[in-house]
Design an enzyme around this catalytic site. Structure first.
Site, PDB file in Angstrom:
ATOM      1  N   TRP A  89      69.084  84.690  26.151  1.00 50.39           N
ATOM      2  CA  TRP A  89      68.027  83.664  25.706  1.00 50.39           C
ATOM      3  C   TRP A  89      66.909  83.303  26.771  1.00 50.39           C
ATOM      4  O   TRP A  89      67.213  83.424  27.761  1.00 50.39           O
ATOM      5  CB  TRP A  89      69.175  82.333  25.386  1.00 50.39           C
ATOM      6  CG  TRP A  89      70.138  82.457  24.470  1.00 50.39           C
ATOM      7  CD1 TRP A  89      71.346  82.865  24.607  1.00 50.39           C
ATOM      8  CD2 TRP A  89      69.824  82.091  23.205  1.00 50.39           C
ATOM      9  NE1 TRP A  89      72.184  82.925  23.680  1.00 50.39           N
ATOM     10  CE2 TRP A  89      71.233  82.341  22.554  1.00 50.39           C
ATOM     11  CE3 TRP A  89      69.087  81.526  22.361  1.00 50.39           C
ATOM     12  CZ2 TRP A  89      71.673  82.245  21.088  1.00 50.39           C
ATOM     13  CZ3 TRP A  89      69.249  81.393  20.880  1.00 50.39           C
ATOM     14  CH2 TRP A  89      70.352  81.680  20.200  1.00 50.39           C
ATOM     15  N   THR A 111      75.299  83.078  27.098  1.00 49.62           N
ATOM     16  CA  THR A 111      75.284  82.208  26.196  1.00 49.62           C
ATOM     17  C   THR A 111      74.904  80.856  26.404  1.00 49.62           C
ATOM     18  O   THR A 111      74.787  80.294  27.507  1.00 49.62           O
ATOM     19  CB  THR A 111      76.868  82.101  25.634  1.00 49.62           C
ATOM     20  OG1 THR A 111      77.582  81.525  26.938  1.00 49.62           O
ATOM     21  CG2 THR A 111      77.543  83.664  25.221  1.00 49.62           C
ATOM     22  N   VAL A 112      74.581  80.199  25.098  1.00 45.38           N
ATOM     23  CA  VAL A 112      74.395  78.738  25.232  1.00 45.38           C
ATOM     24  C   VAL A 112      75.399  78.075  24.232  1.00 45.38           C
ATOM     25  O   VAL A 112      76.036  78.869  23.303  1.00 45.38           O
ATOM     26  CB  VAL A 112      72.823  78.481  24.457  1.00 45.38           C
ATOM     27  CG1 VAL A 112      71.900  78.898  25.135  1.00 45.38           C
ATOM     28  CG2 VAL A 112      72.718  79.108  22.895  1.00 45.38           C
ATOM     29  N   CYS A 166      71.731  77.594  17.504  1.00 48.91           N
ATOM     30  CA  CYS A 166      73.118  77.896  17.554  1.00 48.91           C
ATOM     31  C   CYS A 166      74.354  76.760  17.338  1.00 48.91           C
ATOM     32  O   CYS A 166      74.088  75.746  17.775  1.00 48.91           O
ATOM     33  CB  CYS A 166      73.518  78.264  19.109  1.00 48.91           C
ATOM     34  SG  CYS A 166      75.109  78.478  19.737  1.00 48.91           S
ATOM     35  N   TYR A 170      81.723  84.004  11.166  1.00 50.88           N
ATOM     36  CA  TYR A 170      81.420  85.278  12.041  1.00 50.88           C
ATOM     37  C   TYR A 170      82.451  86.548  11.556  1.00 50.88           C
ATOM     38  O   TYR A 170      82.040  87.546  11.352  1.00 50.88           O
ATOM     39  CB  TYR A 170      81.511  84.991  13.295  1.00 50.88           C
ATOM     40  CG  TYR A 170      80.399  84.142  13.666  1.00 50.88           C
ATOM     41  CD1 TYR A 170      79.195  84.705  14.517  1.00 50.88           C
ATOM     42  CD2 TYR A 170      80.401  82.853  13.452  1.00 50.88           C
ATOM     43  CE1 TYR A 170      78.192  83.946  14.948  1.00 50.88           C
ATOM     44  CE2 TYR A 170      79.211  81.935  14.225  1.00 50.88           C
ATOM     45  CZ  TYR A 170      78.051  82.677  14.610  1.00 50.88           C
ATOM     46  OH  TYR A 170      77.041  81.820  15.137  1.00 50.88           O
TER      47      TYR A 170
END
Length: 348
Positions: free
Chosen positions: A84, A118-119, A51, A182
């Protein structure tokens, strides 16, 4: 911040891609005003090498020397719609937090947490609860709130006198480049894609000119601005050029940006956090709406990241009055087969 909801159909909708920017904004600070004071050994940074948003935290943690006070849990490069996962660890369980799904740390604090898991995220180890996933503030706090634990010789990545300019550059880099790729990749129609494409390459052309006569984005040393741009550049040719249709030209076809990216990659703390294999696995396997076959490309060639860049001629001092970080701790070394820095050319 790649989300655990990047599954078929979740991003590709009619019109422009919109990123959910509602993060958990609790901060870990020197005075603990949000209830979470900076303490050695109390918190665990959860990241994924795949990521780009998490990669920033890995770089800043390395540069500032926070490894011994802020432990690291690494998720694997792929995930499903739930979360995740710690599938790189024995038994697929994080050895400190004792969980397989990162979502467990989110739900422990917010049982009905409604957004993507999220990370990067920082978890309070004693309670097992997520503290924050606000990746943009996280690295700034590493620089400004964790000062008591910086290594001797740590660089000043967010110096007060340069903050207005760093913030200005960061805003444009985020909207047009970090998130711009993105917007291209997850555009829901031709018009949205065309607009995103034009904005992205307008910004890259601006960066090409800005960096033509200066070694770093702001001032004559490395700053937070360089960290934020680098993680997108490192993924450009392996992923964004093809997978996200950002294909006016490759990074290697920008003379200045390519030299700049190589300069950073060869700087301790930058390239040694990059795992090209995990990066490609994440995007090409998880984004099945874009790549339904899940075939991961073999290329591109990596040894060119180690070629001379010539940026020293512009002057500048990477670490200012400080020093490079020591080598990564053994448990955090990127596997040799995943990194250009482990190629034979770099062995000497």
């Amino acid at each position: 911040m790649t989300t655990a909801q990047s599954q078929p159909g979740s991003y590709v909708e009619p019109g422009e891609f919109k990123r959910d920017t509602n993060y958990i904004t609790t901060r870990i600070t020197a005075d603990g005003h949000d209830g979470y004071p900076v303490e050695a050994g109390r918190y665990r940074l959860v990241a994924a090498r795949a990521c780009p948003w998490a990669n920033r935290t890995l770089i800043v943690r390395r540069l500032l020397g926070l490894e011994s006070v802020l432990s690291l849990g690494l998720c694997g490069p792929t995930h499903d719609k739930r979360s995740w996962t710690f599938d790189l660890d024995p038994g697929e369980v994080d050895p400190v937090l004792g969980i397989h799904f990162l979502q467990d740390a989110y739900f422990k604090r917010y049982p009905d947490y409604p957004r993507g898991i999220t990370v990067p995220a920082i978890v309070d180890v004693p309670t097992g609860q997520v503290v924050t996933n606000d990746y943009a503030q996280m690295t700034l706090d590493f620089s400004t709130e964790w000062v008591a634990y910086h290594r001797p010789g740590a660089p000043r990545l967010y110096p007060e006198d340069l903050r207005p300019e760093i913030d200005s550059v960061n805003r444009r880099v985020y909207t047009e480049v970090n998130n711009g790729v993105y917007r291209c990749g997850f555009a829901g129609d031709q018009q949205a894609y065309d607009a995103a494409y034009d904005r992205l390459f307008t910004a890259l052309d601006w960066l090409e000119e800005r960096l033509r006569t200066q070694r770093y984005l702001v001032g004559d040393t490395l700053t937070e601005a360089d960290v934020r741009l680098f993680t997108t550049l490192a993924r450009f040719d392996p992923v964004y050029h093809g997978h996200f249709k950002c294909n006016r030209q490759k990074l290697i076809e920008f003379p200045v940006l390519w030299a700049y990216a190589r300069d950073l990659y060869q700087t301790p703390g930058f390239g040694d956090t990059i795992d090209f294999t995990q990066i490609k696995q994440h995007y090409y396997i998880v984004h099945t709406d874009i790549n339904p076959t899940r075939i991961v490309p073999k290329g591109p060639e990596l040894s060119n990241w180690l070629t001379p860049h010539g940026r020293e001629a512009l002057g500048g001092r990477p670490f200012g009055d400080g020093t490079p970080p020591p080598p990564p701790v053994p448990a955090e070394i990127v596997p040799a087969s995943h990194s250009a820095l482990s190629a034979p050319e770099h062995a000497d």
